[in-house]
Design a protein around this motif. Structure first.
Motif, PDB file in Angstrom:
ATOM      1  N   SER A 361       0.854  -1.193   0.000  1.00  0.00           N
ATOM      2  CA  SER A 361       0.000   0.000   0.000  1.00  0.00           C
ATOM      3  C   SER A 361       0.894   1.248   0.000  1.00  0.00           C
ATOM      4  N   PHE A 362       0.503   2.254  -0.779  1.00  0.00           N
ATOM      5  CA  PHE A 362       1.388   3.397  -1.025  1.00  0.00           C
ATOM      6  C   PHE A 362       0.525   4.593  -1.381  1.00  0.00           C
ATOM      7  N   ALA A 363       0.523   5.607  -0.513  1.00  0.00           N
ATOM      8  CA  ALA A 363      -0.282   6.798  -0.788  1.00  0.00           C
ATOM      9  C   ALA A 363       0.551   8.056  -0.589  1.00  0.00           C
ATOM     10  N   ILE A 364       0.447   8.952  -1.548  1.00  0.00           N
ATOM     11  CA  ILE A 364       1.123  10.255  -1.449  1.00  0.00           C
ATOM     12  C   ILE A 364       0.055  11.329  -1.439  1.00  0.00           C
ATOM     13  N   THR A 365       0.086  12.206  -0.448  1.00  0.00           N
ATOM     14  CA  THR A 365      -0.764  13.402  -0.470  1.00  0.00           C
ATOM     15  C   THR A 365       0.134  14.550  -0.882  1.00  0.00           C
ATOM     16  N   PHE A 366      -0.295  15.268  -1.940  1.00  0.00           N
ATOM     17  CA  PHE A 366       0.607  16.260  -2.529  1.00  0.00           C
ATOM     18  C   PHE A 366       0.525  17.613  -1.832  1.00  0.00           C
ATOM     19  N   THR A 367       0.746  17.575  -0.513  1.00  0.00           N
ATOM     20  CA  THR A 367       0.996  18.812   0.215  1.00  0.00           C
ATOM     21  C   THR A 367       2.434  19.211  -0.099  1.00  0.00           C
ATOM     22  N   ASP A 368       2.832  20.391   0.364  1.00  0.00           N
ATOM     23  CA  ASP A 368       4.233  20.809   0.203  1.00  0.00           C
ATOM     24  C   ASP A 368       4.809  20.999   1.599  1.00  0.00           C
ATOM     25  N   PRO A 369       5.745  20.151   2.062  1.00  0.00           N
ATOM     26  CA  PRO A 369       6.264  18.959   1.384  1.00  0.00           C
ATOM     27  C   PRO A 369       5.236  17.817   1.396  1.00  0.00           C
ATOM     28  N   PRO A 370       5.437  16.825   0.512  1.00  0.00           N
ATOM     29  CA  PRO A 370       4.466  15.744   0.408  1.00  0.00           C
ATOM     30  C   PRO A 370       4.417  14.844   1.647  1.00  0.00           C
ATOM     31  N   LEU A 371       3.222  14.316   1.865  1.00  0.00           N
ATOM     32  CA  LEU A 371       2.942  13.397   2.978  1.00  0.00           C
ATOM     33  C   LEU A 371       2.800  12.000   2.376  1.00  0.00           C
ATOM     34  N   VAL A 372       3.533  11.026   2.947  1.00  0.00           N
ATOM     35  CA  VAL A 372       3.553   9.690   2.335  1.00  0.00           C
ATOM     36  C   VAL A 372       3.288   8.621   3.386  1.00  0.00           C
ATOM     37  N   SER A 373       2.504   7.636   3.013  1.00  0.00           N
ATOM     38  CA  SER A 373       2.275   6.480   3.888  1.00  0.00           C
ATOM     39  C   SER A 373       2.487   5.220   3.058  1.00  0.00           C
ATOM     40  N   ILE A 374       3.311   4.301   3.598  1.00  0.00           N
ATOM     41  CA  ILE A 374       3.621   3.070   2.858  1.00  0.00           C
ATOM     42  C   ILE A 374       3.475   1.872   3.793  1.00  0.00           C
ATOM     43  N   GLY A 375       2.865   0.818   3.300  1.00  0.00           N
ATOM     44  CA  GLY A 375       2.881  -0.482   3.957  1.00  0.00           C
ATOM     45  C   GLY A 375       2.372  -0.502   5.384  1.00  0.00           C
ATOM     46  N   LYS A 376       3.056  -1.342   6.183  1.00  0.00           N
ATOM     47  CA  LYS A 376       2.609  -1.569   7.558  1.00  0.00           C
ATOM     48  C   LYS A 376       3.368  -0.658   8.520  1.00  0.00           C
ATOM     49  N   SER A 377       2.859  -0.609   9.774  1.00  0.00           N
ATOM     50  CA  SER A 377       3.461   0.321  10.732  1.00  0.00           C
ATOM     51  C   SER A 377       3.823  -0.381  12.035  1.00  0.00           C
ATOM     52  N   GLU A 378       4.169   0.431  13.023  1.00  0.00           N
ATOM     53  CA  GLU A 378       4.521  -0.035  14.366  1.00  0.00           C
ATOM     54  C   GLU A 378       3.515  -1.006  14.949  1.00  0.00           C
ATOM     55  N   GLU A 379       2.223  -0.733  14.615  1.00  0.00           N
ATOM     56  CA  GLU A 379       1.172  -1.590  15.181  1.00  0.00           C
ATOM     57  C   GLU A 379       1.443  -3.050  14.853  1.00  0.00           C
ATOM     58  N   HIS A 380       2.233  -3.284  13.816  1.00  0.00           N
ATOM     59  CA  HIS A 380       2.492  -4.656  13.411  1.00  0.00           C
ATOM     60  C   HIS A 380       3.777  -5.194  14.034  1.00  0.00           C
ATOM     61  N   GLY A 381       4.169  -4.696  15.220  1.00  0.00           N
ATOM     62  CA  GLY A 381       5.304  -5.220  15.971  1.00  0.00           C
ATOM     63  C   GLY A 381       6.645  -4.917  15.345  1.00  0.00           C
ATOM     64  N   ALA A 382       6.802  -3.706  14.825  1.00  0.00           N
ATOM     65  CA  ALA A 382       8.009  -3.404  14.061  1.00  0.00           C
ATOM     66  C   ALA A 382       9.084  -2.693  14.883  1.00  0.00           C
ATOM     67  N   VAL A 383      10.325  -2.749  14.372  1.00  0.00           N
ATOM     68  CA  VAL A 383      11.429  -1.933  14.857  1.00  0.00           C
ATOM     69  C   VAL A 383      11.325  -0.615  14.083  1.00  0.00           C
ATOM     70  N   THR A 384      11.559   0.514  14.751  1.00  0.00           N
ATOM     71  CA  THR A 384      11.429   1.776  14.010  1.00  0.00           C
ATOM     72  C   THR A 384      12.748   2.539  13.970  1.00  0.00           C
ATOM     73  N   GLY A 385      12.896   3.328  12.937  1.00  0.00           N
ATOM     74  CA  GLY A 385      14.026   4.248  12.811  1.00  0.00           C
ATOM     75  C   GLY A 385      13.479   5.584  12.358  1.00  0.00           C
ATOM     76  N   THR A 386      14.017   6.669  12.894  1.00  0.00           N
ATOM     77  CA  THR A 386      13.429   7.980  12.555  1.00  0.00           C
ATOM     78  C   THR A 386      14.492   8.946  12.044  1.00  0.00           C
ATOM     79  N   THR A 387      14.034   9.929  11.303  1.00  0.00           N
ATOM     80  CA  THR A 387      14.884  11.009  10.814  1.00  0.00           C
ATOM     81  C   THR A 387      14.071  12.292  10.865  1.00  0.00           C
ATOM     82  N   SER A 388      14.729  13.405  11.174  1.00  0.00           N
ATOM     83  CA  SER A 388      14.065  14.696  11.070  1.00  0.00           C
ATOM     84  C   SER A 388      14.696  15.446   9.898  1.00  0.00           C
ATOM     85  N   PHE A 389      13.880  16.181   9.177  1.00  0.00           N
ATOM     86  CA  PHE A 389      14.426  16.995   8.088  1.00  0.00           C
ATOM     87  C   PHE A 389      14.584  18.451   8.515  1.00  0.00           C
ATOM     88  N   ASP A 390      14.406  18.707   9.830  1.00  0.00           N
ATOM     89  CA  ASP A 390      14.445  20.092  10.301  1.00  0.00           C
ATOM     90  C   ASP A 390      15.817  20.732  10.121  1.00  0.00           C
TER      91      ASP A 390
END
Ligand SMILES: Cc1cc2nc3c(=O)[nH]c(=O)nc-3n(C[C@H](O)[C@H](O)[C@H](O)COP(=O)(O)OP(=O)(O)OC[C@H]3O[C@@H](n4cnc5c(N)ncnc54)[C@H](O)[C@@H]3O)c2cc1C
Ligand SMILES: NC(=O)c1ccc[n+]([C@@H]2O[C@H](COP(=O)([O-])OP(=O)(O)OC[C@H]3O[C@@H](n4cnc5c(N)ncnc54)[C@H](O)[C@@H]3O)[C@@H](O)[C@H]2O)c1
Length: 487
Positions: A361-390
């Motif tokens: 699953s892959f969705a892009i909302t064309f805000t500026d900057p774009p908002l993107v959601s792909i595949g599964k998330s933390e709810e599915h027992g995942a390890v996470t890694g984060t980055t800030s673009f600030d």
């Protein structure tokens, strides 16, 4: 059948020869993106086809969806870039938006895209297109507006979706806009209420705001865009609030007042605003009404959508298939066209079954900057890694240093399973990640790819390294573990 439907059935005009049913291997209801793909696939697989649509005006995408919305967003981006020029020491003086010229470009380019879609319909073999609504009279039979009947070996339903206009917004007349009317306005309003912060609400609220319209964005949900990650939602909220007032977790009421609309809201907060117009973007239910589905003999879920198998788009063991927004799975263009190809191929192949593995699953909302959601998330027992673009190097260079990214990976190998992000060049980062996830790559494998400097893509490294660090698979040892300036 309801009384109204029975009346319609009884009053359908009878065309001479109506007693002779039209016959085909595969009948497709709806000539949008999904229906056109289904017809093409069925014909390519040897089926005789009929394509039924009351309008044949081209697709939702070209007329009222993807294309006009991106044209408006492109205009807003041009204005925003001018507004940002001062950051680089460039004085552009005062800026004026010519509403008529701007909206005319949106419409004329939109019309061009729609005409190209209609041209492609013109090239279909003679006799395939039938201009009519279609309604089921049995599992393999349809009736047309003029009373003719169609008997088909298989039927693909590809009737799309329509904008919801619930109370109280249905009482606002032309002061309420939807995706069908919003691109027809002659001048930009001074103020606009946007109800619903899904993809349509986010994209258009930001575009209008950046064109100088005073926007108030409201949603009954506490998160915009159904964003899963709190960090990414926080970044989205900060970005949206720079251009408009945002009120979440509120029940919205509306009434006509003066020449505009008074919006009032309560819940997480209370307030009111007088606006010229209201854009209602509260979802798009599938178009199922008037199909007389009850005669098709197929099971439906609680929301009335026929139960279907995503690997074939077939409804149970019937000869009926779904494709596109009407299936209410992922109402997105690439999914509509994939659905159509799968449904058309399977409809032609009946009784054989050709199963297709679906895209991540892959969705892009064309805000500026774009908002993107792909595949599964933390709810599915995942390890996470984060980055800030600030404060990310290239983003900072471009004056676009804002955003956040969260990557999700499955233990123990760090196989990438999903991502949430709002970031500069987000649509491109999103594609890289979606393709990596679809190919079941691990964080280590992605880190072993070359990263050019200085790029937004370098921003991925920190999140990937965090995931590697949390798995037994070591960071690639033949690579520098440092970070180039701003990387
Ligand atoms: C404002 C907006 C912006 C969007 N932006 C994007 C984007 O940027 N990217 C993206 O991926 N997606 C986007 N989408 C979603 C995308 O446009 C849809 O997912 C896609 O167009 C759906 O295609 P479809 O074939 O299912 O529907 P449609 O193209 O609507 O086709 C349905 C067809 O069925 C016909 N029909 C209906 N009832 C009957 C009947 N009884 N008998 C016969 N024919 C019938 C209609 O006339 C129509 O031609 C956007 C949507 C909107 C509203
Ligand atoms: N870039 C893209 O891919 C793109 C762009 C636009 C639309 N689309 C597609 O079109 C579909 C429809 O878009 P949408 O934005 O209309 O729907 P949506 O379902 O994405 O969002 C609707 C929003 O309205 C809110 N809402 C519902 N009822 C409400 C009410 N009474 N008061 C206040 N808020 C309310 C919901 O909480 C939700 O946040 C999307 O699901 C998407 O698939 C895609």
């Amino acid at each position: 059948m309801t009384d109204a439907q029975a009346d319609t059935a009884n009053s359908l005009p009878q065309k001479p020869g109506a007693s002779q049913p039209l016959t085909c291997d595969v009948a497709v209801i709806g000539a949008g993106t999904a229906g056109l793909a289904a017809e093409r696939a069925a014909r390519a697989n040897g089926a005789s086809t009929l394509l039924i649509d009351p309008e044949f005006i081209g697709t939702l995408c070209a007329n009222y969806g993807c294309m006009p919305s991106k044209l408006l967003i492109a205009a807003a981006r041009a204005r925003h870039q001018v507004d940002q020029a001062g950051l680089f020491g460039i004085d552009v003086g005062s800026v004026a938006v010519d509403d008529a010229a701007l909206l005319n470009r949106v419409r004329s380019e939109r019309d061009r895209f729609a005409a190209l879609t209609r041209d492609s319909i013109e090239t279909l073999p003679d006799g395939i297109c039938i201009k009519s609504h279609a309604r089921f009279t049995g599992p393999d039979t349809l009736v047309l507006d003029d009373g003719r009947t169609v008997k088909a070996g298989a039927i693909v339903i590809a009737t799309g979706s329509g904008a919801a206009l619930p109370a109280p917004f249905d009482m606002l007349g032309d002061r309420a806009l939807t995706n069908r009317s919003v691109f027809e306005i002659e001048t930009l309003p001074d103020s606009l209420g946007v109800v619903g912060s899904g993809s349509i609400g986010l994209e258009l609220a930001q575009a209008f705001a950046r064109l100088g319209v005073k926007v108030t964005l409201l949603d009954k949900a506490e998160r915009m865009g159904n964003v899963r990650c709190a960090r990414v939602h926080g970044a989205l909220r900060k970005i949206m609030e720079r251009d408009m007032a945002v009120h979440l977790g509120v029940d919205v009421d509306a009434e006509c007042a003066q020449s505009g609309v008074r919006l009032t809201w309560s819940g997480k907060e209370t307030g009111e605003a007088l606006v010229d117009r209201v854009l209602v973007a509260v979802g798009r239910p599938p178009t199922l009404e008037g199909l007389w589905l009850e005669k098709a003999g197929i099971a439906c879920d609680d929301s009335g959508v026929p139960c279907h198998d995503r690997a074939t788009m077939r409804c149970g063991d019937s000869a009926i298939f779904l494709a596109g927004d009407v299936a209410a799975d992922f109402p997105l263009l690439h999914e509509a066209s994939h659905d159509g190809a799968i449904a058309g191929r399977n409809a032609a192949a009946l009784p054989a079954e050709i199963r297709t593995e679906r895209y991540v699953s892959f969705a892009i909302t064309f805000t500026d900057p774009p908002l993107v959601s792909i595949g599964k998330s933390e709810e599915h027992g995942a390890v996470t890694g984060t980055t800030s673009f600030d404060d990310q190097g290239r983003a900072r260079v471009e004056g676009r240093d804002e955003g956040a990214l969260t990557l999700y990976a499955a233990a123990p190998h760090g196989t990438l399973i999903g991502a949430d992000l709002i970031a500069p060049a987000g649509e491109h980062l999103g594609h890289i990640l979606a393709w990596a996830i679809q190919h079941k790559m691990t964080a280590t494998q992605l880190l072993q790819m070359p990263f050019y400097h200085p790029t937004i893509e370098e921003g991925l490294k920190k999140a990937l390294r965090t995931i590697c660090g949390a798995t037994p698979i070591a960071l690639p040892t033949d690579q520098d573990s440092g970070t180039p300036s701003g990387g």
